[in-house]
Design a protein around this motif. Structure first.
Motif, short mmCIF file in Angstrom:
data_model
loop_
_atom_site.label_atom_id
_atom_site.label_comp_id
_atom_site.label_asym_id
_atom_site.label_seq_id
_atom_site.Cartn_x
_atom_site.Cartn_y
_atom_site.Cartn_z
N ASN A 39 0.82 -1.21 0.00
CA ASN A 39 0.00 0.00 0.00
C ASN A 39 0.85 1.26 0.00
O ASN A 39 0.39 2.34 0.36
N ASP A 40 2.12 1.12 -0.45
CA ASP A 40 3.00 2.28 -0.55
C ASP A 40 4.00 2.06 -1.66
O ASP A 40 4.23 0.94 -2.10
N ASP A 41 4.61 3.18 -2.13
CA ASP A 41 5.64 3.07 -3.15
C ASP A 41 6.30 4.43 -3.33
O ASP A 41 5.86 5.44 -2.76
N VAL A 42 7.34 4.43 -4.16
CA VAL A 42 8.07 5.67 -4.46
C VAL A 42 7.22 6.58 -5.33
O VAL A 42 6.48 6.12 -6.20
N ILE A 43 7.33 7.89 -5.10
CA ILE A 43 6.65 8.89 -5.91
C ILE A 43 7.67 9.91 -6.41
O ILE A 43 8.69 10.15 -5.77
N PHE A 44 7.37 10.49 -7.58
CA PHE A 44 8.21 11.53 -8.17
C PHE A 44 7.31 12.69 -8.58
O PHE A 44 6.17 12.47 -9.00
N GLY A 45 7.84 13.91 -8.50
CA GLY A 45 7.04 15.05 -8.92
C GLY A 45 7.81 16.34 -8.91
O GLY A 45 9.04 16.36 -8.82
N GLY A 46 7.08 17.44 -9.02
CA GLY A 46 7.70 18.75 -9.03
C GLY A 46 6.64 19.83 -9.04
O GLY A 46 5.44 19.56 -9.02
#
Length: 198
Positions: A39-46
Motif C-alpha cells: 500500500n505504498d511506493d516511491v513517488i516523483f514530482g515537481g
C-alpha cells in the motif's frame, strides 16, 4: 520547501521551482495490499512556489504513484484470490497549497507548515478488461504539509517534508474497497524536495 528570505526578498516576491522524490502510503491499506501486495511506493514530482512578504508562500505541485498488480476476489472470510488479470493503478495528484515560513527560527534552517486543496486522478486499467471495467476518475479533498528546509545558498533549498491528505468517498462503491469498507484515497507521505530560485 521554503527558503530563508534575505531583507531584500522580504520586501518583494520570490519565485522558485522544485523537484521532489518520496514515498506515499495509502490510507486504504487493505484494498491496495489486496491488488498490489503493498500500500505504498516511491513517488516523483515537481512544481513551483511563490514566496510573498510576511513569510507567506503559495505552491502548486504534482506527483505520480504507479503500481502493477492483479484483479482479485475477496471471499466473505477475507481470503484474497488472485484472478490472473494484470491491472495497473496510477494516481496523479495535483496539490495547491498555502503556508507560513518560520524564518525567525534560523537564517538557513527554516521550518514551515501549510494546508491546501488536493485533486487526485485515479486510473485503474487492465489490458484484458472490458472498457467499462477500467476506471479513470478525479476526486478532490484537502491536505496538510509541514517540513524543514536547509538553505546552503540563497538560491538553493534542500528540504524534508511530511504530508497528509484526505479524499473521502473516492473509493468504496464496489470491488475490493467496498468489501473492506475503505473509501478514502488519501494517505501520508515523506518527500525530499530540492528547490531552485529566488
Amino acid at each position: 520547501s521554503v527558503a530563508a528570505s534575505s531583507p531584500a526578498q522580504a520586501q518583494g516576491i520570490g519565485v522558485r521551482g522544485f523537484a521532489m522524490v518520496g514515498n506515499f502510503t495509502f490510507t486504504a491499506e487493505e484494498s491496495f495490499k489486496a491488488i498490489l501486495d503493498k500500500n505504498d511506493d516511491v513517488i516523483f514530482g515537481g512544481g513551483g512556489q511563490v514566496l510573498l512578504p510576511w513569510n507567506i508562500y503559495f505552491e502548486i505541485g504534482a506527483w505520480q504513484f504507479k503500481g502493477d498488480g492483479e484483479r482479485v476476489f475477496v471471499s466473505p472470510n477475507n481470503e484474497v484470490f488472485k484472478l490472473g488479470i494484470p491491472v495497473e493503478i496510477t494516481v496523479t495528484p495535483l496539490e495547491v497549497s498555502a503556508g507560513y515560513r518560520f524564518t525567525q527560527v534560523s537564517r538557513r534552517v527554516i521550518p514551515y507548515a501549510g494546508v491546501g486543496y488536493s485533486s487526485y486522478r485515479y486510473k485503474e486499467t487492465s489490458q484484458f478488461a472490458d472498457p467499462d471495467e477500467n476506471v479513470d476518475e478525479r476526486f478532490t479533498g484537502f491536505h496538510l504539509q509541514g517540513g524543514v528546509e536547509y538553505q546552503p545558498f540563497r538560491w538553493l533549498g534542500i528540504g524534508g517534508e511530511l504530508g497528509w491528505s484526505s479524499l473521502a468517498d473516492a473509493l468504496g462503491e464496489g470491488g475490493v474497497s467496498e468489501h473492506y469498507k475503505e473509501d478514502n484515497l488519501g494517505g501520508t507521505s515523506f518527500r525530499l524536495k530540492i528547490s531552485v530560485g529566488r
